[in-house]
Design an enzyme around this catalytic site. Sequence first.
Site, PDB file in Angstrom:
ATOM      1  N   LYS A   1     -11.838  -0.158 -15.415  1.00  0.00           N
ATOM      2  CA  LYS A   1     -12.491  -1.367 -14.925  1.00  0.00           C
ATOM      3  C   LYS A   1     -12.890  -2.281 -16.089  1.00  0.00           C
ATOM      4  O   LYS A   1     -12.851  -3.510 -15.967  1.00  0.00           O
ATOM      5  CB  LYS A   1     -13.706  -0.999 -14.064  1.00  0.00           C
ATOM      6  CG  LYS A   1     -13.334  -0.279 -12.778  1.00  0.00           C
ATOM      7  CD  LYS A   1     -12.382  -1.095 -11.910  1.00  0.00           C
ATOM      8  CE  LYS A   1     -12.047  -0.410 -10.612  1.00  0.00           C
ATOM      9  NZ  LYS A   1     -11.158  -1.220  -9.739  1.00  0.00           N
TER      10      LYS A   1
ATOM     11  N   THR B   1     -17.087   2.190   2.021  1.00  0.00           N
ATOM     12  CA  THR B   1     -15.665   2.263   2.346  1.00  0.00           C
ATOM     13  C   THR B   1     -15.411   3.650   2.942  1.00  0.00           C
ATOM     14  O   THR B   1     -16.254   4.544   2.822  1.00  0.00           O
ATOM     15  CB  THR B   1     -14.797   2.092   1.090  1.00  0.00           C
ATOM     16  OG1 THR B   1     -15.100   3.175   0.177  1.00  0.00           O
ATOM     17  CG2 THR B   1     -15.071   0.756   0.409  1.00  0.00           C
TER      18      THR B   1
ATOM     19  N   ASP C   1       4.219   1.891  -4.156  1.00  0.00           N
ATOM     20  CA  ASP C   1       3.413   2.529  -5.189  1.00  0.00           C
ATOM     21  C   ASP C   1       3.288   1.512  -6.313  1.00  0.00           C
ATOM     22  O   ASP C   1       4.258   1.229  -7.025  1.00  0.00           O
ATOM     23  CB  ASP C   1       4.107   3.804  -5.675  1.00  0.00           C
ATOM     24  CG  ASP C   1       3.369   4.486  -6.822  1.00  0.00           C
ATOM     25  OD1 ASP C   1       2.404   3.897  -7.373  1.00  0.00           O
ATOM     26  OD2 ASP C   1       3.765   5.595  -7.210  1.00  0.00           O
ATOM     27  N   VAL C   2       2.104   0.951  -6.482  1.00  0.00           N
ATOM     28  CA  VAL C   2       1.940  -0.163  -7.419  1.00  0.00           C
ATOM     29  C   VAL C   2       2.027   0.255  -8.880  1.00  0.00           C
ATOM     30  O   VAL C   2       2.034  -0.601  -9.766  1.00  0.00           O
ATOM     31  CB  VAL C   2       0.609  -0.917  -7.180  1.00  0.00           C
ATOM     32  CG1 VAL C   2       0.634  -1.605  -5.830  1.00  0.00           C
ATOM     33  CG2 VAL C   2      -0.578   0.021  -7.313  1.00  0.00           C
TER      34      VAL C   2
ATOM     35  N   LEU D   1     -13.627   5.936   1.760  1.00  0.00           N
ATOM     36  CA  LEU D   1     -13.678   6.882   0.641  1.00  0.00           C
ATOM     37  C   LEU D   1     -15.126   7.238   0.292  1.00  0.00           C
ATOM     38  O   LEU D   1     -15.462   8.418   0.109  1.00  0.00           O
ATOM     39  CB  LEU D   1     -12.974   6.281  -0.581  1.00  0.00           C
ATOM     40  CG  LEU D   1     -12.804   7.194  -1.790  1.00  0.00           C
ATOM     41  CD1 LEU D   1     -11.874   8.361  -1.457  1.00  0.00           C
ATOM     42  CD2 LEU D   1     -12.238   6.403  -2.971  1.00  0.00           C
TER      43      LEU D   1
ATOM     44  N   TYR E   1     -12.412   6.264 -15.236  1.00  0.00           N
ATOM     45  CA  TYR E   1     -12.444   5.201 -14.226  1.00  0.00           C
ATOM     46  C   TYR E   1     -13.120   3.942 -14.772  1.00  0.00           C
ATOM     47  O   TYR E   1     -12.601   2.829 -14.622  1.00  0.00           O
ATOM     48  CB  TYR E   1     -13.184   5.701 -12.981  1.00  0.00           C
ATOM     49  CG  TYR E   1     -13.458   4.629 -11.954  1.00  0.00           C
ATOM     50  CD1 TYR E   1     -12.431   4.112 -11.175  1.00  0.00           C
ATOM     51  CD2 TYR E   1     -14.755   4.137 -11.752  1.00  0.00           C
ATOM     52  CE1 TYR E   1     -12.680   3.123 -10.228  1.00  0.00           C
ATOM     53  CE2 TYR E   1     -15.011   3.167 -10.803  1.00  0.00           C
ATOM     54  CZ  TYR E   1     -13.977   2.659 -10.044  1.00  0.00           C
ATOM     55  OH  TYR E   1     -14.223   1.677  -9.110  1.00  0.00           O
TER      56      TYR E   1
ATOM     57  N   ASN F   1      -5.933  -5.320  -5.938  1.00  0.00           N
ATOM     58  CA  ASN F   1      -7.068  -4.569  -5.409  1.00  0.00           C
ATOM     59  C   ASN F   1      -6.863  -3.053  -5.467  1.00  0.00           C
ATOM     60  O   ASN F   1      -7.828  -2.303  -5.446  1.00  0.00           O
ATOM     61  CB  ASN F   1      -7.329  -4.995  -3.959  1.00  0.00           C
ATOM     62  CG  ASN F   1      -8.371  -4.148  -3.293  1.00  0.00           C
ATOM     63  OD1 ASN F   1      -9.571  -4.286  -3.551  1.00  0.00           O
ATOM     64  ND2 ASN F   1      -7.941  -3.233  -2.432  1.00  0.00           N
TER      65      ASN F   1
ATOM     66  N   ASP G   1       0.838  -1.194   0.000  1.00  0.00           N
ATOM     67  CA  ASP G   1       0.000   0.000   0.000  1.00  0.00           C
ATOM     68  C   ASP G   1       0.873   1.243   0.000  1.00  0.00           C
ATOM     69  O   ASP G   1       1.949   1.252   0.588  1.00  0.00           O
ATOM     70  CB  ASP G   1      -0.927   0.014   1.226  1.00  0.00           C
ATOM     71  CG  ASP G   1      -2.206   0.806   0.982  1.00  0.00           C
ATOM     72  OD1 ASP G   1      -2.098   2.033   0.784  1.00  0.00           O
ATOM     73  OD2 ASP G   1      -3.284   0.204   0.979  1.00  0.00           O
TER      74      ASP G   1
END
Length: 253
Positions: A155, A186, A59-60, A188, A151, A86, A36
């Site tokens: 997805k 969540t 940082d992915v 957020l 966004y 995720n 994360d």
Amino acid sequence: MLLSKKVIVITGGASGIGYECVKAYIKEGALVALLDVQQERLAGAMGEIGSQHLGLHCDVSDEDQVKVSIAQVLQHYGRIDCIHNNAGIASPSKPLHETSVAEWQALMNVNVFSIYLTTRYALPALQESKGCIVNTSSMVAQMGQAHHAAYTATKGAINALTKSMALDYAAYGIRVNAVAPAGVWTPLLRSWTAEQPDTAGIEKYLDEIHPLGYCPEGDVIADACVFLVSDKARFVTGCILPVGGGAELGYRR
């Protein structure tokens, strides 16, 4: 326990759906490595779950950081049984033509490019363990969503990737699936809801888009992910599993 001694790497695991999955995986006997970028939340999560698990600041969307993190997991545990991709961001909330190049690239890098990176560097370990990959998608990949074009594009890409990866890696005994929530409470989403002029109206709307009548907490997504990771789903691959209380049948509003 369904996941006894399985080593699961989860990106974006320090909060929200990711942390619900972490807790569910641990409850079923897994050893979990959380990747994360949020250092404070990562430290908080690690304080709760204990030192037998691994927390890595990562940082992915950064290739070097992902490469190093996967190597650290392998050094620590000696194996990887699952990668759960995720990590994701949802901003900005605007139509496509108003989305800046930087915003577009950030969404693509965190939500999609990160899956390429974890797969590239973890695949040899997954081949050895005949493990699996789970991707967190969204119902909007199928339905679209106003003011979230970039966004929803990420997805949609995740769904296509999931199916193609399932075909590519079946030869190695590696299963690849995705989970597709609709609304989920969540931190957020709660923050966003609190900022709206009609908070009660927004909460009512979020309940009503799910035919089962309520907007769930992240634990319902985590339970579905436990199934996908476990041997109970040993003959399931290429599946985009909706967990939206029937929202995939069409929003009622």
